[in-house]
Each structure stands twice: as C-alpha cells, then as structure tokens.
Write a protein that holds these residues in place. Structure first.
Motif, PDB file in Angstrom:
ATOM      1  N   GLY A 166     -25.676  26.635 -18.077  1.00 36.19           N
ATOM      2  CA  GLY A 166     -25.478  25.627 -19.118  1.00 36.19           C
ATOM      3  C   GLY A 166     -26.533  25.663 -20.199  1.00 36.19           C
ATOM      4  N   VAL A 167     -27.285  26.741 -20.290  1.00 38.53           N
ATOM      5  CA  VAL A 167     -28.402  26.781 -21.231  1.00 38.53           C
ATOM      6  C   VAL A 167     -27.926  26.709 -22.677  1.00 38.53           C
ATOM      7  CG1 VAL A 167     -28.452  29.323 -21.155  1.00 38.53           C
ATOM      8  CG2 VAL A 167     -30.469  28.052 -21.916  1.00 38.53           C
ATOM      9  N   ARG A 168     -26.833  27.409 -23.021  1.00 41.29           N
ATOM     10  CA  ARG A 168     -26.364  27.375 -24.408  1.00 41.29           C
ATOM     11  C   ARG A 168     -25.804  26.003 -24.765  1.00 41.29           C
ATOM     12  NH1 ARG A 168     -22.268  27.868 -27.877  1.00 41.29           N
ATOM     13  NH2 ARG A 168     -22.591  29.172 -29.764  1.00 41.29           N
ATOM     14  N   ASP A 169     -25.101  25.397 -23.852  1.00 41.98           N
ATOM     15  CA  ASP A 169     -24.556  24.054 -24.109  1.00 41.98           C
ATOM     16  C   ASP A 169     -25.690  23.065 -24.331  1.00 41.98           C
ATOM     17  OD1 ASP A 169     -22.012  25.041 -23.841  1.00 41.98           O
ATOM     18  OD2 ASP A 169     -21.874  24.536 -21.704  1.00 41.98           O
ATOM     19  N   ALA A 170     -26.785  23.234 -23.601  1.00 38.07           N
ATOM     20  CA  ALA A 170     -27.935  22.338 -23.790  1.00 38.07           C
ATOM     21  C   ALA A 170     -28.518  22.508 -25.186  1.00 38.07           C
ATOM     22  CB  ALA A 170     -28.995  22.636 -22.737  1.00 38.07           C
ATOM     23  N   ALA A 171     -28.521  23.735 -25.693  1.00 37.21           N
ATOM     24  CA  ALA A 171     -29.029  23.966 -27.040  1.00 37.21           C
ATOM     25  C   ALA A 171     -28.113  23.357 -28.090  1.00 37.21           C
ATOM     26  CB  ALA A 171     -29.172  25.475 -27.270  1.00 37.21           C
ATOM     27  N   VAL A 172     -26.790  23.439 -27.858  1.00 41.07           N
ATOM     28  CA  VAL A 172     -25.836  22.850 -28.800  1.00 41.07           C
ATOM     29  C   VAL A 172     -26.011  21.333 -28.850  1.00 41.07           C
ATOM     30  CG1 VAL A 172     -23.392  22.442 -29.238  1.00 41.07           C
ATOM     31  CG2 VAL A 172     -24.179  24.729 -28.565  1.00 41.07           C
ATOM     32  N   ASP A 173     -26.185  20.695 -27.696  1.00 39.12           N
ATOM     33  CA  ASP A 173     -26.382  19.246 -27.654  1.00 39.12           C
ATOM     34  C   ASP A 173     -27.686  18.856 -28.351  1.00 39.12           C
ATOM     35  OD1 ASP A 173     -24.053  19.062 -26.225  1.00 39.12           O
ATOM     36  OD2 ASP A 173     -25.050  18.975 -24.264  1.00 39.12           O
ATOM     37  N   ALA A 174     -28.724  19.684 -28.170  1.00 38.63           N
ATOM     38  CA  ALA A 174     -30.008  19.375 -28.790  1.00 38.63           C
ATOM     39  C   ALA A 174     -29.937  19.495 -30.303  1.00 38.63           C
ATOM     40  CB  ALA A 174     -31.085  20.310 -28.236  1.00 38.63           C
ATOM     41  N   LEU A 175     -29.126  20.425 -30.800  1.00 36.20           N
ATOM     42  CA  LEU A 175     -29.015  20.603 -32.252  1.00 36.20           C
ATOM     43  C   LEU A 175     -28.500  19.325 -32.913  1.00 36.20           C
ATOM     44  CD1 LEU A 175     -29.176  22.423 -34.717  1.00 36.20           C
ATOM     45  CD2 LEU A 175     -26.854  23.218 -34.199  1.00 36.20           C
ATOM     46  N   GLU A 176     -27.586  18.607 -32.258  1.00 35.35           N
ATOM     47  CA  GLU A 176     -27.047  17.364 -32.826  1.00 35.35           C
ATOM     48  C   GLU A 176     -28.156  16.327 -33.016  1.00 35.35           C
ATOM     49  OE1 GLU A 176     -23.912  16.060 -30.323  1.00 35.35           O
ATOM     50  OE2 GLU A 176     -22.604  17.791 -30.719  1.00 35.35           O
ATOM     51  N   LYS A 177     -29.163  16.361 -32.157  1.00 38.56           N
ATOM     52  CA  LYS A 177     -30.258  15.400 -32.258  1.00 38.56           C
ATOM     53  C   LYS A 177     -31.288  15.798 -33.311  1.00 38.56           C
ATOM     54  CE  LYS A 177     -29.787  14.337 -27.342  1.00 38.56           C
ATOM     55  NZ  LYS A 177     -30.459  14.329 -26.011  1.00 38.56           N
ATOM     56  N   LEU A 178     -31.232  17.079 -33.739  1.00 36.20           N
ATOM     57  CA  LEU A 178     -32.215  17.566 -34.703  1.00 36.20           C
ATOM     58  C   LEU A 178     -31.679  17.638 -36.126  1.00 36.20           C
ATOM     59  CD1 LEU A 178     -33.933  20.491 -32.732  1.00 36.20           C
ATOM     60  CD2 LEU A 178     -34.938  18.292 -33.382  1.00 36.20           C
ATOM     61  N   VAL A 179     -30.394  17.334 -36.313  1.00 37.42           N
ATOM     62  CA  VAL A 179     -29.805  17.386 -37.650  1.00 37.42           C
ATOM     63  C   VAL A 179     -30.559  16.438 -38.581  1.00 37.42           C
ATOM     64  CG1 VAL A 179     -27.744  16.873 -39.016  1.00 37.42           C
ATOM     65  CG2 VAL A 179     -27.533  18.055 -36.821  1.00 37.42           C
ATOM     66  N   ASP A 180     -30.905  16.979 -39.739  1.00 40.60           N
ATOM     67  CA  ASP A 180     -31.628  16.241 -40.781  1.00 40.60           C
ATOM     68  C   ASP A 180     -33.067  15.888 -40.397  1.00 40.60           C
ATOM     69  OD1 ASP A 180     -29.358  16.297 -42.400  1.00 40.60           O
ATOM     70  OD2 ASP A 180     -28.606  14.399 -41.571  1.00 40.60           O
ATOM     71  N   LYS A 181     -33.542  16.418 -39.293  1.00 39.86           N
ATOM     72  CA  LYS A 181     -34.935  16.171 -38.908  1.00 39.86           C
ATOM     73  C   LYS A 181     -35.824  17.260 -39.527  1.00 39.86           C
ATOM     74  CE  LYS A 181     -34.427  12.721 -35.923  1.00 39.86           C
ATOM     75  NZ  LYS A 181     -32.961  12.566 -35.976  1.00 39.86           N
ATOM     76  N   PRO A 182     -37.089  16.942 -39.858  1.00 42.60           N
ATOM     77  CA  PRO A 182     -37.998  17.959 -40.400  1.00 42.60           C
ATOM     78  C   PRO A 182     -38.428  18.939 -39.313  1.00 42.60           C
ATOM     79  CG  PRO A 182     -39.160  15.887 -40.078  1.00 42.60           C
ATOM     80  CD  PRO A 182     -37.696  15.606 -39.794  1.00 42.60           C
TER      81      PRO A 182
END
Length: 310
Positions: A166-182
């Motif tokens: 599930g490593v790639r899915d974890a990265a996809v979920d994390a990207l949603e939390k980093l959108v628009d973040k510096p």
C-alpha cells in the motif's frame, strides 16, 4: 766438475736450457702467481657493456625531482641513497632483459604501447592556437560544452519496507494533504517516512539526481512544474512526493566564458589526432594474418577489410 771429452757426445741444447737457473725462477714464480690468483680471485674489470654510467645531468635531474617533492635539496646521505636506488633499478632492468622477462608479458607490452602513445602526444609539437582558430573549433563542437540543466527540489519519502503493497496509495493520500502547502510546511515533515539521505537537494544536475534516485526518477523531475507538490514518483528506493523549487535549463555557454576549457579540449583533440595518425602510419606497415574461421568461431565484423586469413 768433468768436461766433455774431445770427440765424445755433446750435451744437447735442450738439456742446457732446462738446467738454466733463470728458467727455474720463472717457473716457480708463475706457479706462485697462479696459486695466489686461485686463493684471491679478483673481479674482472667491467666491459663497456656492463658499465652503468651516470652523467651530471642524471644527478641534476634526481636532485630536481627530490627538491620538487620535499621543497629542499637532498642531504649527502639522501643523494647517496638516490644514486644507489637508480643503480639498483638499472641492474634489475638489465638482468631482467638478459633473462628474457620482458617477453610475452602483457603488462610490459601495454606499458611500451602507452609510451609510444605518449611520444605521439608530445605537446611541444602542438602549436599554440589563435583565438580565431579556437572560436572556429568551438563552433564546430558546441555540443561538447553544453551545460546540463539543474534542479532544486524537496521530497517526501514513502518506504515500501514499512508500508508494503500500500505504499503508493499512502503517497497518493498524503498528496491531498499537501495541496497548496509550501515546500517547508510542517505537514511535509511529518507525513512521510524517514529517508536515508537528504530531504532537500539544491542545484543538482540530472546525473547527480540519478546517482541517488535512479535515471527514471531524474527524467521525471525535468517535466515537473515548479511551485507545487506533485507525485507520487517512483525511484529505486520507493515513492516520493516532490516540490520543485527551481529548474535551470541546460545551455551552451558563450566562448568567452569558457575559453580556457575550450583550449584544453582543443589540445586533447590534437593529441588524439596525433595518436590516430601515428598508429595509422604504423598499422600500414603490418599485415595481420588470422587462421581461417570454422563453424565454432563467432563472426567478427570488419575483419575482411583489416586482416587476411590463412
């Protein structure tokens, strides 16, 4: 003392000569010299072929090499040691030749071949190029001086060892939390896994990025837009979310920026051409003969034009 009777037999000349005291003295003296020579052998005077002759220039060269290394002239003891080492090397060299140790030795053959190439690379025969000549050569070889693009980026790592399939899915979920973040958001620092190297890479060439993450990862970065978290991108180590700070495109610098480098490369090109011409001239004097191929031999391209078979 009796004398020969008149009319009787006369002593022969040989007998009179053998009875001479002077002869006895010479024979005894020769025997003594022979015995002395046998008991006290002396080394014969060296022939010209066995002489090791060092000139003043040899000694001066040895002194200069020592001074260049140690920043001072050698002491008398050190100079004596240098001379003895020189003599030792020369003796070992001559004795090895006498034993034929240079024959069929791959290392010796390779070293002699290198020395022949060094002769062809003699820079004293290469004239100093004019600026116009260098510029013309630079224009013909501009691609050789191209500077690679450079990139600065931050990444968040996701480890397949810790997260499994599930490593790639974890990265996809994390990207949603980093959108628009510096790039330096505290969220980025806590959302991924610990990376064995750096989290931020500044002003790196593609080859430098590839040495850490792999070629495919480095190529993927070149197409990213700076200023956003993007991904996930796979590397040889796992998956990554990447924030690109800046991308500097590759370019060919102006001649004036790199004139010393151009001159150095021009000299290298002249050396290579000198080697090529020298070998071509030597190669023309030889005929290479190979055994005729059989069914077990692999075909070798180009042998028909360069060698003969018998």
């Amino acid at each position: 003392m009796s004398s020969a009777l008149p009319g009787g037999p006369q002593p022969s000349r040989v007998r009179r000569w053998l009875s001479e005291p002077l002869l006895h003295f010479l024979v005894i003296g020769g025997a003594l010299f022979a015995i002395y020579g046998a008991l006290n052998p002396q080394t014969a005077a060296p022939s010209q072929a066995n002489q090791i002759r060092l000139t003043r220039e040899d000694l001066r060269q040895m002194t200069m090499v020592w001074a260049a290394k140690w920043q001072r002239p050698p002491t008398p003891e050190e100079m004596h040691s240098l001379i003895e080492n020189k003599i030792r090397d020369e003796i070992l060299y001559r004795e090895s030749l006498a034993l034929g140790l240079d024959q069929n030795d791959t290392i010796v053959r390779r070293r002699l071949a290198q020395k022949m190439e060094f002769l062809a690379e003699d820079t004293s025969a290469i004239g100093d190029p004019s600026t116009a000549e260098l510029k013309a050569w630079f224009e013909q070889n501009r691609s050789n001086f191209a500077l690679p693009g450079r990139i600065s980026f931050r990444h968040v790592y996701f480890s397949p060892d810790q997260r499994g399939l599930g490593v790639r899915d974890a990265a996809v979920d994390a990207l949603e939390k980093l959108v628009d973040k510096p790039a330096d958001s505290p969220v980025a620092a806590d959302i991924g896994d610990r990376f064995m190297f750096q989290d931020y890479y500044a002003d790196r060439a593609p080859e430098q990025v590839a040495s850490v993450f792999g070629t495919a990862f480095a190529q993927s970065l070149s197409g990213l837009k700076p200023g956003d978290w993007l991904g996930p991108i796979e590397s040889g180590l796992g998956w990554h979310l990447v924030f690109v700070d800046s991308i500097t495109p590759g370019r060919v610098p102006m001649f004036e920026e790199i004139e010393p480098e151009v001159k150095a490369e021009w000299i290298n090109a002249q050396r290579a051409e000198a080697r090529r011409k020298m070998f071509a001239a030597m190669r023309a004097r030889y005929e290479v003969v190979l055994p005729p191929p059989d069914d077990k031999d692999a075909p070798v391209a180009g042998t028909e034009s360069s060698v003969k078979t018998r």
